[in-house]
Design an enzyme around this catalytic site. Sequence first.
Site, PDB file in Angstrom:
ATOM      1  N   ASP A  11       0.857  -1.187   0.000  1.00 43.87           N
ATOM      2  CA  ASP A  11       0.000   0.000   0.000  1.00 43.87           C
ATOM      3  C   ASP A  11       0.890   1.233   0.000  1.00 43.87           C
ATOM      4  OD1 ASP A  11      -2.351   1.613   0.344  1.00 43.87           O
ATOM      5  OD2 ASP A  11      -1.883   1.779   2.465  1.00 43.87           O
ATOM      6  N   SER A  12       0.266   2.376  -0.267  1.00 44.72           N
ATOM      7  CA  SER A  12       0.990   3.646  -0.221  1.00 44.72           C
ATOM      8  C   SER A  12       1.412   4.006   1.209  1.00 44.72           C
ATOM      9  CB  SER A  12       0.097   4.749  -0.772  1.00 44.72           C
ATOM     10  OG  SER A  12      -1.130   4.768  -0.058  1.00 44.72           O
ATOM     11  N   CYS A  74      -3.710  -1.145  -2.112  1.00 39.59           N
ATOM     12  CA  CYS A  74      -4.008   0.277  -2.307  1.00 39.59           C
ATOM     13  C   CYS A  74      -4.919   0.449  -3.526  1.00 39.59           C
ATOM     14  CB  CYS A  74      -2.691   1.010  -2.539  1.00 39.59           C
ATOM     15  SG  CYS A  74      -2.878   2.750  -2.903  1.00 39.59           S
ATOM     16  N   GLU A 154      -6.831   9.077   9.608  1.00 44.86           N
ATOM     17  CA  GLU A 154      -5.500   9.043  10.232  1.00 44.86           C
ATOM     18  C   GLU A 154      -5.494   9.828  11.545  1.00 44.86           C
ATOM     19  OE1 GLU A 154      -2.121   9.191   7.775  1.00 44.86           O
ATOM     20  OE2 GLU A 154      -2.917   7.476   6.677  1.00 44.86           O
ATOM     21  N   CYS A 186     -11.217   2.639  -0.928  1.00 47.36           N
ATOM     22  CA  CYS A 186      -9.977   3.208  -0.392  1.00 47.36           C
ATOM     23  C   CYS A 186      -9.632   2.439   0.881  1.00 47.36           C
ATOM     24  CB  CYS A 186     -10.178   4.692  -0.078  1.00 47.36           C
ATOM     25  SG  CYS A 186      -8.778   5.462   0.760  1.00 47.36           S
ATOM     26  N   HIS A 188      -8.581   3.266   3.641  1.00 44.77           N
ATOM     27  CA  HIS A 188      -8.915   3.877   4.929  1.00 44.77           C
ATOM     28  C   HIS A 188     -10.396   3.769   5.289  1.00 44.77           C
ATOM     29  CE1 HIS A 188      -4.968   5.454   4.381  1.00 44.77           C
ATOM     30  NE2 HIS A 188      -5.016   6.234   5.430  1.00 44.77           N
TER      31      HIS A 188
HETATM   32  N1  DGL Z   1      -4.075   3.754   0.040  1.00 40.31           N
HETATM   33  C1  DGL Z   1      -4.786   4.777  -0.678  1.00 40.31           C
HETATM   34  C2  DGL Z   1      -5.980   4.148  -1.389  1.00 40.31           C
HETATM   35  O1  DGL Z   1      -6.468   3.090  -1.034  1.00 40.31           O
HETATM   36  C3  DGL Z   1      -5.238   5.895   0.237  1.00 40.31           C
HETATM   37  C4  DGL Z   1      -4.084   6.742   0.765  1.00 40.31           C
HETATM   38  C5  DGL Z   1      -3.345   7.474  -0.335  1.00 40.31           C
HETATM   39  O2  DGL Z   1      -3.903   8.410  -0.923  1.00 40.31           O
HETATM   40  O3  DGL Z   1      -2.214   7.093  -0.602  1.00 40.31           O
HETATM   41  O4  DGL Z   1      -6.467   4.710  -2.332  1.00 40.31           O
END
Ligand code: DGL
Length: 267
Positions: A11-12, A74, A154, A186, A188
């Site tokens: 993931d990012s 991600c 977050e 997403c 989150h």
């Molecule tokens: N992990 C990203 C997603 O699922 C969210 C956080 C980001 O913008 O990097 O799209």
Amino acid sequence: MDSSRPIGVFDSGIGGLTVVRALMERLPFERIVYFGDTARVPYGIKSVATIEHFTAQITDFLLRQDVKMLIIACNTMAAVAAEVVRRRAGDIPVLDVIEAGARAAVGGSGAGRIAVIGTPTTVNSNAYARRMHELDPAVRVYSQACPLFVPLVEEGWLDHPVTRLTAQEYLKPVLAEEVDSLVLGCTHYPLLKPLLKEVAGPQVRLVDSAVTTAELAADTLQRLAIANTSRDPAAYRYVVTDVPLRFQTVGERFLGRSLGTVEKLEW
Ligand code: DGL
């Protein structure tokens, strides 16, 4: 293939730990190497070229860890750089949250009216809508970018008036379309499930791509006969590119358990 090899999940940042959490519950004997690019998060507002470049670096790192399967946790990377991963991975199976979420959404939508929420890059890519239309050309898909959700989650504002108001505002246009499903597109957003359920109402089914990805992973391991046969407790590795402030607290909120040792990678 040696079935005891780990699954690589990336993931990012740390949001992808929602997918790891679902995998731990569904596949308790599978080893996992998690990679979070915490130094360069967020990806959701970056250009496609930059995301492709970062995604290639992460994929190469995980392939060097001898993974047996890759999971793009991600949504943003899955939306714009899944092909980069598949090209590099060769014979190693690659799963992603969009494939899993799209299938679950189309499969369970009674009226075929589906809302998708995600980062601006995910929504602009149209990747969810494209995949859902391939699966069922008759479904109607309504997308909405929700850029404020990532920082709110977050911050830990999971049940906060500011988050509720933000959700009401973002969801207004898609709810006006009388959707029957809402895809949490997403990493989150699964943490906002109770609040989103309350705002969307009981008639709207929430599709959690973390849970659906874990299901898809279980099916794929069985189909390819690469599920771990060992019943020893699974080992987990967490690799990140930075250890930001409050990392442990936020990470454990996503994972739903203690994180243990975290390795910081020097590129
Ligand atoms: N992990 C990203 C997603 O699922 C969210 C956080 C980001 O913008 O990097 O799209």
